[in-house]
Design a protein around this motif. Structure first.
Motif, PDB file in Angstrom:
ATOM      1  N   GLN A 277       0.799  -1.264   0.032  1.00  0.00           N
ATOM      2  CA  GLN A 277       0.097   0.005  -0.164  1.00  0.00           C
ATOM      3  C   GLN A 277       1.021   1.293  -0.034  1.00  0.00           C
ATOM      4  O   GLN A 277       0.662   2.159  -0.786  1.00  0.00           O
ATOM      5  CB  GLN A 277      -0.950  -0.110   1.116  1.00  0.00           C
ATOM      6  CG  GLN A 277      -2.054   0.888   1.147  1.00  0.00           C
ATOM      7  CD  GLN A 277      -2.817   0.924   2.472  1.00  0.00           C
ATOM      8  OE1 GLN A 277      -2.634  -0.106   3.151  1.00  0.00           O
ATOM      9  NE2 GLN A 277      -3.894   1.806   2.636  1.00  0.00           N
TER      10      GLN A 277
ATOM     11  N   GLN B  91       2.408   1.709  -3.452  1.00  0.00           N
ATOM     12  CA  GLN B  91       1.347   2.334  -4.553  1.00  0.00           C
ATOM     13  C   GLN B  91       1.064   3.857  -4.070  1.00  0.00           C
ATOM     14  O   GLN B  91       0.913   4.579  -5.072  1.00  0.00           O
ATOM     15  CB  GLN B  91      -0.069   1.668  -4.096  1.00  0.00           C
ATOM     16  CG  GLN B  91       0.138   0.416  -4.785  1.00  0.00           C
ATOM     17  CD  GLN B  91      -1.222  -0.579  -4.553  1.00  0.00           C
ATOM     18  OE1 GLN B  91      -2.031  -0.014  -4.169  1.00  0.00           O
ATOM     19  NE2 GLN B  91      -1.044  -1.823  -5.177  1.00  0.00           N
ATOM     20  N   GLU B  92       0.899   4.087  -2.894  1.00  0.00           N
ATOM     21  CA  GLU B  92       0.934   5.675  -2.395  1.00  0.00           C
ATOM     22  C   GLU B  92       1.971   6.368  -2.909  1.00  0.00           C
ATOM     23  O   GLU B  92       1.687   7.496  -3.438  1.00  0.00           O
ATOM     24  CB  GLU B  92       0.483   5.753  -1.000  1.00  0.00           C
ATOM     25  CG  GLU B  92      -0.982   5.438  -0.742  1.00  0.00           C
ATOM     26  CD  GLU B  92      -0.918   5.441   0.894  1.00  0.00           C
ATOM     27  OE1 GLU B  92      -2.122   5.270   1.370  1.00  0.00           O
ATOM     28  OE2 GLU B  92      -0.132   5.691   1.855  1.00  0.00           O
TER      29      GLU B  92
END
Lengths: 240, 183
Positions: A205, A208-209
């Motif tokens: 995550q 991806q951020e």
């Protein structure tokens, strides 16, 4: 008297000498460059003003175009797609453009029905026997091939038990998902526990951020996004 | 471009007009400055300061004719040369009694070309050539020269006579050298 005459002669000749004699060196351009730097700054100010005005205009124009692109993107997000109705609709269907001919949109009436599958007609053996044609040629045009994926609706009479000949579609085989470990192929992996799964998920995550906003910014700054075509966004559903 | 229009533009501080004016008079005024100054570099420096003053005082100038404008600029250049000379030299320490020793000019000078006279003037000592320039070429009187250089009238006259004598000697030297060279 003689001196006076000589003075007049010199004043006329030496005083109005406009060419540099040999042996003397003078670089007018170099001297002008030095002189220009010492001149009053009013003229330079005006030139600076022109440059400043031009740069402000360019920046304003660039900002305007970028904001336009951004707004068009925003508006596209707001517009909701039209709900499919089980009625006849007028839609625009683009023809394939011919060479040298302008691409024209033509109105066509197309059925956009939500029911994809027509119920199959069920015929009993008795009915078949009663309506057996003399030749098979007559039967062929009336025969209908069943749809492959559609559900089958049977009109059965529970009171009378009759054997029915029904054309059915072969159901799609359901495949069982089997892990490699179950087959015994490849190296045996120990199952991960909950905290390690969580850790992996958090890492993914975070990655991806990190990637996502940078990509968007680059697009917004460098490109003028063209608004998507809303007129041709409605696609023709498969009516077969 | 006409000089009148050029002056009008220069009064508005147009750099283009100033460049035009500079290009038109740069060499002419460099020659003037070089008659007063000892080296090319000093003459360039004086010319630069002179043009700066011309551009600065341009709004005060009232145009009458082209000749008047050129004379005005020439006057500024001459004053700039004298100012530079005053800074660097203390060249007017000649006794007034020597003013009586003024010699007459030789005819040989008349046979020289303008460029040769110019070259000989630049070879003379600073004090002599300053008075010679002011009196014989620029056309100032001894009283005006005395006021400009802050010296007495007699000193101005003696400087001029010495300048003529030096010039005569230089011309003779030149001819002797040429005769020897021809032999």
């Amino acid at each position: 008297m003689k001196n006076e005459r000589q003075n007049d002669q010199w004043a006329g000749s030496v005083g109005s000498l406009e060419e540099l004699p040999d042996g003397f060196h003078f670089n007018p351009q170099k001297l002008w460059n030095e002189l220009e730097q010492q001149l009053p700054a009013t003229a330079k100010k005006s030139r600076f003003f022109y440059y400043a005005a031009a740069s402000v205009l360019i920046i304003a124009a660039a900002a305007f175009f970028i904001s336009q692109g951004y707004q068009s993107e925003q508006s596209v997000l707001v517009v909701a797609p039209p709900a499919a109705k089980p009625t006849q609709q007028l839609i625009l269907k683009d023809r394939q453009p011919l060479v040298g001919v302008k691409k024209a949109a033509e109105k066509q009436q197309v059925d956009i029905a939500p029911t994809k599958h027509k119920p199959l007609q069920v015929i009993s053996r008795e009915e078949i026997a009663a309506t057996v044609p003399a030749e098979t040629r007559e039967l062929l045009p009336d025969m209908q091939m069943p749809s492959q994926a559609g559900p089958l609706i049977l009109e059965s009479k529970p009171a009378v038990k009759k054997t029915m000949v029904v054309a059915t579609a072969k159901p799609a085989p359901k495949l069982k998902v089997i892990h490699l470990n179950e087959l015994g192929i490849g190296p045996k992996m120990e199952p991960l526990d909950k905290p390690s799964w969580k850790q992996i998920a958090l890492q993914q995550q975070a990655e991806q951020e990190e990637m996502a906003p940078a990509k968007e910014n680059i697009k917004q700054v460098l490109y003028f996004k063209t608004p998507p075509r809303t007129s041709t966004s409605t696609t023709i559903t498969d009516n077969h | 471009m006409e000089l009148r229009q050029l002056i009008r533009e220069c009064k508005k501080n147009s750099v283009t007009a100033q460049k035009w004016l500079y290009d038109r008079f740069a060499v002419q005024f460099f020659v003037l400055c070089r008659r007063y100054q000892k080296t090319d570099a000093e003459a360039e420096e004086t010319l630069q300061n002179g043009f700066l003053k011309v551009f600065q005082h341009m709004p005060e100038f009232v145009y009458n004719s082209d000749g008047a404008f050129v004379s005005w600029m020439k006057k500024i250049m001459v004053n700039e040369c004298l100012q530079e000379l005053r800074k660097k030299n203390n060249f007017f320490l000649v006794p007034e009694t020597e003013a009586a020793e003024i010699g007459s000019c030789n005819d040989a000078i008349d046979r020289l070309s303008t460029q040769e006279i110019f070259r000989l003037i630049t070879q003379m000592p600073v004090g002599y050539r300053t008075v010679l320039n002011l009196f014989a070429i620029e056309g100032y009187s001894h009283i005006e020269i005395a006021a400009m250089l802050n010296i007495s009238v007699n000193t101005s006259k003696s400087q001029l006579s010495k300048a003529r004598k030096t010039l005569q000697e230089l011309v003779e030297k030149k001819y002797n050298y040429e005769e020897r060279k021809a032999k």
